[in-house]
Write an enzyme that holds these catalytic residues in place. Structure first.
Site, short mmCIF file in Angstrom:
data_model
loop_
_atom_site.label_atom_id
_atom_site.label_comp_id
_atom_site.label_asym_id
_atom_site.label_seq_id
_atom_site.Cartn_x
_atom_site.Cartn_y
_atom_site.Cartn_z
CD GLN A 66 54.65 -17.09 27.80
OE1 GLN A 66 53.68 -17.82 27.62
NE2 GLN A 66 54.86 -16.01 27.09
CB CYS A 96 47.88 -14.38 27.35
SG CYS A 96 46.54 -15.51 26.96
CE LYS A 135 55.16 -14.28 22.37
NZ LYS A 135 53.69 -14.31 22.48
CG ASN A 197 55.74 -13.29 17.92
OD1 ASN A 197 54.77 -13.09 18.64
ND2 ASN A 197 55.82 -14.33 17.13
N GLY A 198 55.45 -12.14 14.92
CA GLY A 198 54.14 -11.92 14.33
C GLY A 198 54.12 -12.10 12.83
CG ASP A 199 51.16 -11.59 11.04
OD1 ASP A 199 50.52 -12.42 11.69
OD2 ASP A 199 50.83 -10.40 10.91
NE ARG A 222 49.49 -17.17 14.14
CZ ARG A 222 48.88 -16.07 13.74
NH1 ARG A 222 47.59 -16.09 13.54
NH2 ARG A 222 49.56 -14.95 13.56
C1 LIG Z 1 47.03 -21.36 19.79
C2 LIG Z 1 47.97 -20.28 20.28
C3 LIG Z 1 48.39 -20.31 21.59
C4 LIG Z 1 49.23 -19.30 22.07
N1 LIG Z 1 49.67 -19.35 23.34
C5 LIG Z 1 50.53 -18.42 23.79
C6 LIG Z 1 51.10 -18.51 25.08
O1 LIG Z 1 50.83 -19.45 25.82
N2 LIG Z 1 51.96 -17.53 25.47
C7 LIG Z 1 52.27 -16.48 24.66
O2 LIG Z 1 53.06 -15.60 25.05
N3 LIG Z 1 51.77 -16.37 23.42
C8 LIG Z 1 50.92 -17.33 22.98
N4 LIG Z 1 50.46 -17.26 21.71
C9 LIG Z 1 50.92 -16.16 20.84
C10 LIG Z 1 52.18 -16.59 20.09
O3 LIG Z 1 53.26 -16.82 20.97
C11 LIG Z 1 52.59 -15.51 19.09
O4 LIG Z 1 52.85 -14.33 19.78
C12 LIG Z 1 51.51 -15.24 18.04
O5 LIG Z 1 50.95 -16.44 17.56
C13 LIG Z 1 52.05 -14.41 16.87
O6 LIG Z 1 53.11 -15.09 16.25
P1 LIG Z 1 52.90 -15.93 14.87
O7 LIG Z 1 52.21 -15.02 13.91
O8 LIG Z 1 54.28 -16.30 14.45
O9 LIG Z 1 52.02 -17.11 15.22
C14 LIG Z 1 49.63 -18.25 21.22
C15 LIG Z 1 49.21 -18.25 19.89
C16 LIG Z 1 48.39 -19.25 19.41
C17 LIG Z 1 47.96 -19.22 17.98
#
Ligand SMILES: Cc1cc2nc3c(=O)[nH]c(=O)nc-3n(C[C@H](O)[C@H](O)[C@H](O)COP(=O)(O)O)c2cc1C
Length: 328
Positions: A66, A96, A135, A197-199, A222
């Site tokens: 990425q 981001c 993304k 994606n999400g949660d 996460r």
């Molecule tokens: C600590 C942290 C760092 C993240 N860094 C990035 C990143 O570098 N690039 C990105 O596209 N998303 C980043 N995200 C977002 C995640 O890729 C994802 O979209 C978001 O956590 C929701 O998914 P989840 O609920 O499964 O965690 C980050 C999320 C967290 C919590």
């Protein structure tokens, strides 16, 4: 395009290190992995501590880089350089919400600058023949369904092969629930594969969202740090198989930290050790107090000492038996 797996590990800064990727692929190597977000400018200038961030290891089977940035030519050059490492694809960050990046016009700020976003995708498309994805969040400071569909259509027209949607507008950061209805909307309207994606924290949740939305893949962030075995459960459930496993929580905690020591240079041990511990300690009862102790430590050895001490005091938490896939 056809994905090698329905399930994707999300790119996460300071988290999707080789250490986490190895931990996850030891359970299931079918998952599509992402690097940490990489600065295109740093890749192109060749400085920075890139080598450990861009290095690929034997366990990085289906691996996507990425990149983030705001300049089309720099992004394209980063694409060219990284494509030389033979990854599965390149993903462009348009999600981001961190203000440092948005001020520079990177990440989710691109959602507000459609022309610049289009130039970036066009230039990256010319720079690589590998699958190219974006993304994105579902908006900047609100969800506007028409704007979302129009923006995604622009990405398609400029040559993106698929879209990963984290359906929370950027200003929400991580508050409220992800709006999977927007994943469905995009899937029904854009004419490209969509990864939602999400949660997602359980295999049941992943499969349910996939069924409800018709999306082509599910990305987990996460939830995969807390449960590196989740992709094994997802694949089992997708095939209708039982997945009855016993997890050595203590062993995995220590292994995750040891891999950080093994794969990353010393100056990254503290930040990466803390990040991993923050999420993985969610598996234990007194996670808060253990994590606040770990946060004071700088070396992996000291962090491991604390983890070891915790399980000596709480031997019943050493293992966790997981039947089926856990509840949603
Ligand atoms: C600590 C942290 C760092 C993240 N860094 C990035 C990143 O570098 N690039 C990105 O596209 N998303 C980043 N995200 C977002 C995640 O890729 C994802 O979209 C978001 O956590 C929701 O998914 P989840 O609920 O499964 O965690 C980050 C999320 C967290 C919590």
């Amino acid at each position: 395009m056809k994905f090698p797996s329905l399930f994707f590990l999300a790119p996460m800064a300071e988290i999707t290190t080789p250490a986490l990727r190895r931990l996850i692929t030891e359970f299931d190597d079918r998952v599509v992995l992402h690097s940490e977000m990489l600065s295109a400018g740093a890749i192109v200038s060749g400085g920075f501590h890139n080598d450990c961030m861009t290095a690929r290891f034997p366990f990085d089977g289906h691996f996507i880089y990425q990149i983030e940035g705001g300049d089309a030519e720099v992004m394209a050059e980063a694409c060219r350089i990284l494509s030389g490492n033979g990854p599965l694809g390149i993903n462009i960050n348009m999600g981001c919400p961190v203000s440092k990046m948005m001020k520079k016009g990177h990440g989710a700020a691109l959602l507000l600058d459609e022309r610049r976003a289009a130039r970036i995708v066009r230039a990256c498309r010319r720079a690589t023949q590998l699958p190219l994805s974006v993304k994105m969040r579902s908006g900047y400071d609100r969800d506007d369904e028409a704007a979302l569909v129009r923006f995604a259509g622009m990405l398609r027209d400029e040559g993106a092969d698929y879209i990963v949607l984290h359906p929370r507008y950027a200003k929400l950061r991580y508050t409220r629930r992800a709006r999977w209805d927007l994943v469905r909307l995009l899937k029904e309207s854009v004419g490209l594969p969509v990864v939602g994606n999400g949660d997602i924290v359980t295999a049941k949740g992943a499969l349910a969202r996939m069924k409800e939305t018709g999306c082509d893949g599910v990305m987990i962030g996460r939830g995969a740090v807390a449960s590196p075995w989740i992709f094994l459960q997802c694949n089992a459930l997708a095939k209708g198989e039982e997945c009855d496993i016993t997890i050595d929580i203590r062993g995995l905690f220590i292994k995750g930290l040891r891999y950080i020591e093994e794969y990353l240079p010393a100056h990254l041990h503290r930040s990466r050790g803390h990040r991993f511990s923050f999420y993985f300690s969610g598996n234990i009862f007194h996670s808060h107090s253990l994590y606040s102790e770990i946060r004071k430590e700088h070396s992996i050895g000291e962090m491991i000492g604390l983890v070891d001490g915790y399980f000596q005091r709480n031997p019943r938490e050493v293992e966790k038996r997981l039947r089926h896939d856990g509840d949603e």
